[in-house]
Design an enzyme around this catalytic site. Structure first.
Site, PDB file in Angstrom:
ATOM      1  N   ARG A   1     -27.131  -7.841 -67.260  1.00 30.44           N
ATOM      2  CA  ARG A   1     -27.868  -8.212 -68.461  1.00 30.44           C
ATOM      3  C   ARG A   1     -27.039  -8.010 -69.722  1.00 30.44           C
ATOM      4  NH1 ARG A   1     -32.161  -4.992 -68.017  1.00 30.44           N
ATOM      5  NH2 ARG A   1     -33.321  -6.477 -66.747  1.00 30.44           N
TER       6      ARG A   1
ATOM      7  N   ASN B   1     -31.466   0.359 -78.586  1.00 33.06           N
ATOM      8  CA  ASN B   1     -32.266   0.667 -77.395  1.00 33.06           C
ATOM      9  C   ASN B   1     -33.660   0.074 -77.490  1.00 33.06           C
ATOM     10  OD1 ASN B   1     -30.109   2.136 -76.428  1.00 33.06           O
ATOM     11  ND2 ASN B   1     -31.013   4.137 -76.821  1.00 33.06           N
TER      12      ASN B   1
ATOM     13  N   ARG C   1     -31.146  11.818 -67.457  1.00 32.13           N
ATOM     14  CA  ARG C   1     -30.878  11.487 -68.852  1.00 32.13           C
ATOM     15  C   ARG C   1     -32.017  10.697 -69.487  1.00 32.13           C
ATOM     16  NH1 ARG C   1     -27.201   7.014 -69.021  1.00 32.13           N
ATOM     17  NH2 ARG C   1     -29.043   5.776 -69.464  1.00 32.13           N
TER      18      ARG C   1
ATOM     19  N   ARG D   1     -19.888  -4.614 -65.594  1.00 31.75           N
ATOM     20  CA  ARG D   1     -19.704  -4.682 -67.051  1.00 31.75           C
ATOM     21  C   ARG D   1     -18.263  -4.276 -67.351  1.00 31.75           C
ATOM     22  NH1 ARG D   1     -24.806  -5.228 -69.108  1.00 31.75           N
ATOM     23  NH2 ARG D   1     -26.520  -4.151 -68.051  1.00 31.75           N
TER      24      ARG D   1
ATOM     25  N   HIS E   1     -23.806   9.582 -67.691  1.00 36.47           N
ATOM     26  CA  HIS E   1     -23.921   8.393 -66.849  1.00 36.47           C
ATOM     27  C   HIS E   1     -23.595   8.651 -65.383  1.00 36.47           C
ATOM     28  CE1 HIS E   1     -22.887   4.136 -65.636  1.00 36.47           C
ATOM     29  NE2 HIS E   1     -23.977   3.928 -66.352  1.00 36.47           N
TER      30      HIS E   1
ATOM     31  N   TYR F   1     -18.780   7.301 -72.017  1.00 35.17           N
ATOM     32  CA  TYR F   1     -19.751   7.671 -70.987  1.00 35.17           C
ATOM     33  C   TYR F   1     -19.144   8.738 -70.074  1.00 35.17           C
ATOM     34  CZ  TYR F   1     -22.109   3.146 -71.960  1.00 35.17           C
ATOM     35  OH  TYR F   1     -22.744   2.081 -72.541  1.00 35.17           O
TER      36      TYR F   1
ATOM     37  N   HIS G   1     -24.133  -3.910 -58.065  1.00 31.83           N
ATOM     38  CA  HIS G   1     -23.960  -2.837 -59.037  1.00 31.83           C
ATOM     39  C   HIS G   1     -22.957  -1.791 -58.557  1.00 31.83           C
ATOM     40  CE1 HIS G   1     -25.554   0.638 -61.566  1.00 31.83           C
ATOM     41  NE2 HIS G   1     -25.363  -0.301 -62.467  1.00 31.83           N
TER      42      HIS G   1
END
Length: 690
Positions: free
Chosen positions: A408, A50, A567, A378, A595, A471, A438
């Site tokens: 990314r 992170n 979160r 993703r 998530h 997640y 997204h």
């Protein structure tokens, strides 16, 4: 009627410091005695990963200001940079303290040891020497620095050594500095043969192996000082989408240069001599604040390799197998047939992601299915969903895939999937110039009699079976005509770039999502002023959009009751008297990454005076204005109550994994023990609940 006097709204919290606060909460997981030991080490690795992204993405603009000097940097921004840098240094120092002083002794107690050169016995040193000579030495190319050997290109986050040498080189010159670049193909953690460490699982770090043999790389000279080092670089791909003819080709070219972007952070070991660290700072044009001297290996992320190699099931989380929703989706029944009867909601990772894969595979095999459309953000380098789409195209179905090439750190995988899809005739588009796609949508069009019928899957998370086990997310399978028509309209827009008719149920960013969300907050505030029940519960990953934060503050001043389950970064300061004292912010950090995005609004007492939405978007400016996002309502009363009971209520009552945010942006753990929302849901689904 509410007669509370309005007070000035408080200043927002720093986004960068809020991100660091989240990573402190993750690091706290590594200090919990009730978390299995190897999982505690994994949390240390997660913090390192992170923090890498924090420097690669968030700190670039700050350091650019610092490089411009006094003339270009505003006083407030320089002060903020200094505060963020100080907090980042403190967090990383604490991370290494946890690793060295807490976890390493506990691992040793369990027979898992990391041996440095001094701790290795003669037999172990002999084995390490053989490993170095056969596996490592042939790949190392030391570079002595002089005018004809300039400082080499150092890739982002790569392992390197800087060495100061005495004496003269083979040509009689006193070039004192050399650089050793360590190839990425070499393992960073090596397990010794069991026979060399009876009763233990012994590991050596690659850095220790190279350090023990540095002198061999410079025959005839003495190594006076050395340090491992690692540079973190700005990793945003800079592509002018409006000025390229083919975005995929432009991004593939950009991937080759990403590893050599502007330097942001320099890591060295804490024993590195000052003159060597100063030399490196000059080479990378970095200020002193960008130097991080660490007490251990410069890349703790690589300790994941130790976790993977260690043979210690008792030191890991007990295996958990997500449940198949047998009552709602019998394995042998047609998913299309079930959806014609009712919508189906899936709560991951407590429920399996496999029904989503089965839904797509049924569509591929069904001769009556004519078209399949899907967004990909993703999905990973290995994906049964992508393989199914490729097979659908091979079978002659109309396949359209919106592949987000700018996801990314997933750009390369997405480019590769795009090329494979195009090779079999699928229609591949890359979203909208200037906007990331997204939204998570899958649409199937099927011939039924003389008509066409649509089926859709919407999700708060990615189409990735691996992360679906790690997640928490909500998936929604539906044949609702209005909702599926809206999904089709969004796909049509992404392909044609044309205007769509007003959507019936979906909210879409960047068009209606932000405005309608603000209107719902306003409606709750109006109900509070009128003395009616007024409630907001929002579960999101981040809250940084200033306009929505202001509306939440005003709703609080109107006496609405607001619970925010955020979160990560939250810029809203809760609990400020007269301003946000009716807003409570909590963060849940547990075994799984929270998530799912769930939004609940109540503005009265009647059944029609509440709304529940699921969304792909967080409450951030980028999601609302620079991405294609969707939110959809859950209007079935039973499903709505299930979302409330599983996604919201447990998080609000969590007393083990939850943290409460203070007005200054710091956090306090709710309790050390008690109910864990995630563990309760795991037990419920394991027992056949829901």
């Amino acid at each position: 009627m509410n007669d509370r006097a309005l007070v000035a709204l408080p200043a927002l919290l720093s986004r960068e410091r809020a991100i660091l606060a989240f990573n402190r909460r993750v690091l706290a997981q590594a200090q919990r005695a009730d978390v299995p030991l190897l999982e505690r080490l994994r949390y240390v690795c997660i913090v390192s990963s992170n923090m890498d992204e924090f420097f690669e993405v968030r700190l670039a603009d700050f350091l650019e200001v610092a490089r411009e000097g006094e003339a270009g940097a505003g006083t407030a921004l320089r002060r903020d940079l200094a505060a963020v840098a100080a907090e980042a240094h403190a967090l990383i120092d604490e991370q290494y303290t946890v690793f060295n002083d807490e976890l390493t002794p506990l691992l040793q107690r369990e027979g898992i040891v990391i041996l440095n050169h001094a701790e290795r016995d003669a037999a172990q040193r002999e084995w390490v020497d053989g490993f170095f000579q056969k596996q490592v030495r042939p790949l190392l190319v030391p570079v002595g620095l002089d005018p004809s050997h300039p400082f080499p290109q150092v890739a982002n986050k790569s392992l390197n050594f800087i060495v100061r040498l005495s004496g003269h080189d083979a040509f009689g010159r006193a070039n004192a500095i050399a650089i050793v670049k360590v190839p990425r193909v070499l393992p960073r953690v090596i397990r010794l043969p069991d026979a060399l460490a009876p009763g233990h699982q012994a590991f050596v770090l690659l850095t220790s192996v190279i350090r023990a043999h540095l002198a061999e790389l410079f025959p005839g000279r003495e190594v006076e000082a050395f340090s491992q080092f690692r540079v973190t670089r700005d990793s945003d791909l800079e592509v002018d989408e409006a000025d390229v003819r083919n975005l995929r080709q432009a991004l593939r070219s950009g991937l080759t240069t990403r590893h050599f972007g502007q330097a942001i952070r320099l890591e060295v070991v804490n024993t590195c001599p000052d003159e060597l660290s100063a030399f490196l700072l000059r080479q990378f044009a970095l200020p002193e604040a960008a130097l991080y001297k660490v007490n251990g290996p410069v890349n703790l992320v690589r300790l994941n390799q130790l976790i993977d190699q260690a043979d210690a099931p008792a030191l890991r989380f007990a295996p958990y197998e997500p449940a198949w929703p047998e009552r709602r989706l019998p394995r042998e029944a047609s998913i299309f047939a079930r959806l014609r009867e009712r919508d189906v909601l899936l709560h991951h990772p407590f429920e399996s992601f496999e029904p989503v894969v089965a839904f797509l595979r049924e569509a591929v095999a069904d001769p009556d299915v004519l078209a399949i459309k899907q967004t990909i953000y993703r999905t990973g380098s290995e994906s049964p969903l992508m393989e199914a789409l490729i097979e659908a195209a091979r079978r002659g179905k109309e396949v359209m895939v919106v592949v987000e090439l700018k996801a990314r750190f997933d750009e390369e995988a997405n480019i590769n999937w795009a090329e494979r899809l195009e090779a079999v005739g699928a229609q591949v588009v890359y979203g909208i110039v200037g906007l990331k796609t997204h939204a998570k949508m899958l649409l199937v069009t099927r011939r039924e009699g003389s008509a066409l019928r649509r089926y859709a899957h919407l999700s708060t998370g990615n189409y990735n079976p691996k992360t679906a086990r790690l997640y928490t997310d909500v998936g929604y399978l539906t044949a609702d005509p209005d909702l599926t028509t809206d999904v089709d309209a969004v796909f049509q827009q992404l392909a044609s770039l044309g205007r769509t008719r007003p959507l019936r149920k979906l909210l879409q960013a960047p068009f209606t999502l932000h405005r309608r969300t603000g209107q719902m907050i306003d409606r709750v505030a109006e109900a509070a002023r009128a003395g009616r029940p007024a409630r907001i519960v929002a579960k999101i990953n981040a809250l940084t959009d200033e306009a929505l934060i202001e509306k939440l503050m005003l709703a609080s001043q109107a006496s609405a009751s607001i619970d925010l389950i955020v979160r990560g970064a939250c810029m809203l300061p809760p609990g400020v008297p007269g301003a946000t004292d009716r807003i409570r912010v909590r963060s849940v950090v547990g075994r799984f990454l929270e998530h799912s995005r769930v939004l609940y609004f109540r503005w009265g007492e009647g059944e029609d005076d509440e709304a529940l939405w699921l969304s792909s978007a967080d409450w951030m400016g980028r999601n609302m204005f620079r991405r294609i996002e969707v939110a959809w309502p859950v209007r079935d009363a039973a499903l709505r109550q299930r979302v409330i009971d599983e996604c919201l209520v447990p998080c609000l009552h969590d007393r083990q994994d939850a943290w409460a945010q203070r007005a200054d942006g710091s956090y306090e753990r709710i309790a050390a023990d008690g109910v864990s929302a995630q563990q309760a849901l795991m037990r419920r689904y394991a027992a056949g609940g829901a």
